[in-house]
Design a protein around this motif. Sequence first.
Motif, short mmCIF file in Angstrom:
data_model
loop_
_atom_site.label_atom_id
_atom_site.label_comp_id
_atom_site.label_asym_id
_atom_site.label_seq_id
_atom_site.Cartn_x
_atom_site.Cartn_y
_atom_site.Cartn_z
N LEU A 1 -102.92 23.85 -61.57
CA LEU A 1 -101.95 24.28 -60.56
C LEU A 1 -101.13 25.45 -61.07
O LEU A 1 -100.69 26.29 -60.28
N SER A 2 -100.88 25.48 -62.36
CA SER A 2 -100.11 26.58 -62.94
C SER A 2 -101.03 27.71 -63.42
O SER A 2 -100.55 28.65 -64.05
N GLY A 3 -102.30 27.58 -63.14
CA GLY A 3 -103.25 28.63 -63.54
C GLY A 3 -103.57 28.63 -65.02
O GLY A 3 -104.03 29.63 -65.55
N VAL A 4 -103.31 27.50 -65.69
CA VAL A 4 -103.58 27.40 -67.13
C VAL A 4 -104.84 26.57 -67.34
O VAL A 4 -104.93 25.44 -66.86
N GLY A 5 -105.81 27.13 -68.02
CA GLY A 5 -107.04 26.40 -68.32
C GLY A 5 -107.02 26.00 -69.78
O GLY A 5 -107.24 26.83 -70.66
N LYS A 6 -106.72 24.75 -70.04
CA LYS A 6 -106.58 24.28 -71.42
C LYS A 6 -107.31 22.95 -71.57
O LYS A 6 -107.26 22.12 -70.66
N VAL A 7 -107.95 22.76 -72.70
CA VAL A 7 -108.70 21.53 -72.91
C VAL A 7 -107.75 20.32 -72.91
O VAL A 7 -106.64 20.40 -73.43
N GLN A 8 -108.20 19.24 -72.29
CA GLN A 8 -107.42 18.00 -72.25
C GLN A 8 -108.27 16.88 -72.81
O GLN A 8 -109.46 16.77 -72.48
N PRO B 1 -92.54 20.73 -66.29
CA PRO B 1 -92.78 22.18 -66.29
C PRO B 1 -93.32 22.62 -67.64
O PRO B 1 -92.96 22.06 -68.68
N LEU B 2 -94.17 23.61 -67.62
CA LEU B 2 -94.80 24.08 -68.86
C LEU B 2 -93.86 25.01 -69.63
O LEU B 2 -93.06 25.71 -69.01
N PRO B 3 -93.96 25.01 -70.96
CA PRO B 3 -93.17 25.99 -71.71
C PRO B 3 -93.69 27.41 -71.46
O PRO B 3 -94.86 27.59 -71.10
N ARG C 1 -97.35 16.72 -59.28
CA ARG C 1 -98.04 17.86 -59.92
C ARG C 1 -97.51 19.17 -59.38
O ARG C 1 -97.19 20.09 -60.13
N LEU C 2 -97.37 19.25 -58.06
CA LEU C 2 -96.92 20.50 -57.44
C LEU C 2 -95.47 20.79 -57.82
O LEU C 2 -95.11 21.93 -58.14
N ARG C 3 -94.63 19.74 -57.81
CA ARG C 3 -93.22 19.92 -58.17
C ARG C 3 -93.10 20.48 -59.59
O ARG C 3 -92.37 21.44 -59.82
N ALA C 4 -93.84 19.85 -60.51
CA ALA C 4 -93.78 20.30 -61.91
C ALA C 4 -94.26 21.74 -62.03
O ALA C 4 -93.67 22.54 -62.77
N SER C 5 -95.29 22.07 -61.28
CA SER C 5 -95.84 23.43 -61.36
C SER C 5 -94.86 24.45 -60.78
O SER C 5 -94.73 25.56 -61.29
N LEU C 6 -94.16 24.05 -59.71
CA LEU C 6 -93.17 24.98 -59.12
C LEU C 6 -91.94 25.15 -60.01
O LEU C 6 -91.22 26.14 -59.89
N LEU C 7 -91.72 24.16 -60.88
CA LEU C 7 -90.55 24.25 -61.78
C LEU C 7 -90.87 24.97 -63.08
O LEU C 7 -90.01 25.06 -63.96
N ASP C 8 -92.08 25.46 -63.21
CA ASP C 8 -92.42 26.25 -64.40
C ASP C 8 -91.45 27.43 -64.53
O ASP C 8 -91.06 28.01 -63.51
N PRO C 9 -91.08 27.78 -65.75
CA PRO C 9 -90.18 28.93 -65.90
C PRO C 9 -90.86 30.22 -65.42
O PRO C 9 -92.07 30.37 -65.55
N ASN C 10 -90.05 31.11 -64.88
CA ASN C 10 -90.59 32.39 -64.42
C ASN C 10 -90.98 33.24 -65.61
O ASN C 10 -90.29 33.23 -66.63
N PRO C 11 -92.12 33.94 -65.52
CA PRO C 11 -92.52 34.77 -66.66
C PRO C 11 -91.56 35.94 -66.86
O PRO C 11 -90.90 36.36 -65.96
N VAL D 1 -84.58 22.48 -58.08
CA VAL D 1 -84.02 23.68 -57.45
C VAL D 1 -84.90 24.84 -57.91
O VAL D 1 -85.01 25.11 -59.11
N LEU D 2 -85.52 25.47 -56.94
CA LEU D 2 -86.55 26.44 -57.28
C LEU D 2 -85.99 27.83 -57.53
O LEU D 2 -85.02 28.25 -56.90
N GLY D 3 -86.63 28.53 -58.43
CA GLY D 3 -86.30 29.92 -58.69
C GLY D 3 -86.97 30.82 -57.67
O GLY D 3 -87.70 30.36 -56.79
N ARG D 4 -86.74 32.11 -57.84
CA ARG D 4 -87.23 33.10 -56.89
C ARG D 4 -88.76 33.07 -56.73
O ARG D 4 -89.28 33.00 -55.62
N ARG D 5 -89.46 33.09 -57.87
CA ARG D 5 -90.93 33.11 -57.84
C ARG D 5 -91.50 31.84 -57.20
O ARG D 5 -92.48 31.88 -56.48
N SER D 6 -90.86 30.72 -57.50
CA SER D 6 -91.36 29.44 -56.97
C SER D 6 -91.14 29.37 -55.46
O SER D 6 -91.97 28.82 -54.74
#
Lengths: 185, 213
Positions: B72-79, B145-147, A175-185, A18-23
């Motif tokens: 995809l999240s715009g994070v450039g980190k060594v893997q 999701p990233l922290p 990959r895209l799903r995980a990236s869209l579920l990132d917490p909003n800054p 379930v996506l947040g506003r930014r996502s």
Amino acid sequence: MTDVSVPAVSDPSQPEAVLGRRSLERLDLLLLTVESLDLNGGEAMLWATRQLGFEAVFPNRVELWKRRCHNPLRRSTRRGSLSAVETEALIRILCAMADRLYPMLRQLLSSREPENLTSERWALLDERLRNLIEERMNLRRGAIQRLLDGEQSKPLQRQLVLTLALAAGPGGVDRLRASLLDPNP
Amino acid sequence: MVMLKQSFRYDQTAARLEVEGLPDFSADHGSNAIGILSSWRLTMIGAPEMEGQRDHLEALMASVIPYARLQLSGVGKVQGNDDGPVRIHPAEQGHQLELISSRSGVPPLTLQLDDADLADLVRCLDALRGDPRVRINWPPIVHTPLPKRELAERTPLHQRLAAPVLGAGTFMILGLAGLLVPIPNPDAPSQTENQTNSQESLISNPSQADGEP
């Protein structure tokens, strides 16, 4: 070439997204980028919906458009958020569309292409994306103004194209799903 | 004699991945499948051919695919581990893939990839992992999701520090300005009291004759 078709049904074992506003904003902008890369993008999206078996979720173009209007940056925005099934369907449609457009995405990102040709391709994408944004988005929002600003828009557009390239195909869905579920800054 | 060796190829514009192996009949694989990987080869345009064993390929997957997810999240980190066979990290122009050979005396191979090369490589690896003919249990790669901390790192340090520094500066300036304001002394007669007294002295004494000072 490898077979990179997207599976027809969504995987029920996947976490409910379930996506947040930014996502929501980002997902709709990615779909808008697809439309600016493909002049027939609206029709192609509808075709992909049928191909992937999401007719029950989006039976027609109006329903698809209504879900995309949950983006708060839209000129005519809708309250509320997308359900997990609708989100998953949109992510899979986007990945399938990106897969179809992958050769174009690659040309835009490649540093081996002739420089003048790459510049023209980016200029064409910029023009189409700008037109679509002006047509559909709320131009008073800061995020939209940044996308329309000459200098600020370039890295944002490149990030949108790179996202589509790395999310293309069935492997890109997770990959895209995980990236869209990132917490909003 | 029946040829059992199988070879599958995954092509993209700038990358070609080839795997060779044998079907594992003990696991009931068909003849047109790979259950035991014997070798793999990766060819990137403008770079020497790379080859190795299954563990090298798994290390390549374990570095490149999570790196793409971070991008995809715009994070450039060594893997990839420092002592591992594969490392990938952002470079000035694109990305740098480092492959360290297990053979002694072979120098590490460094490849410069642009975004398109990276996308091609990721698609080859995705295609291999998703190929139903390759019946190998690859190590799972779970994307999460990233922290918030990692997401914050994509913002330049000066931008991240600007708000707290500005806040702390404003607080200190206001605090110093507050210290400069004199604190009223409760023992000393207040200005209003003095004023009242002076006003009282102006009132003439009714017992006093007119004209007297």
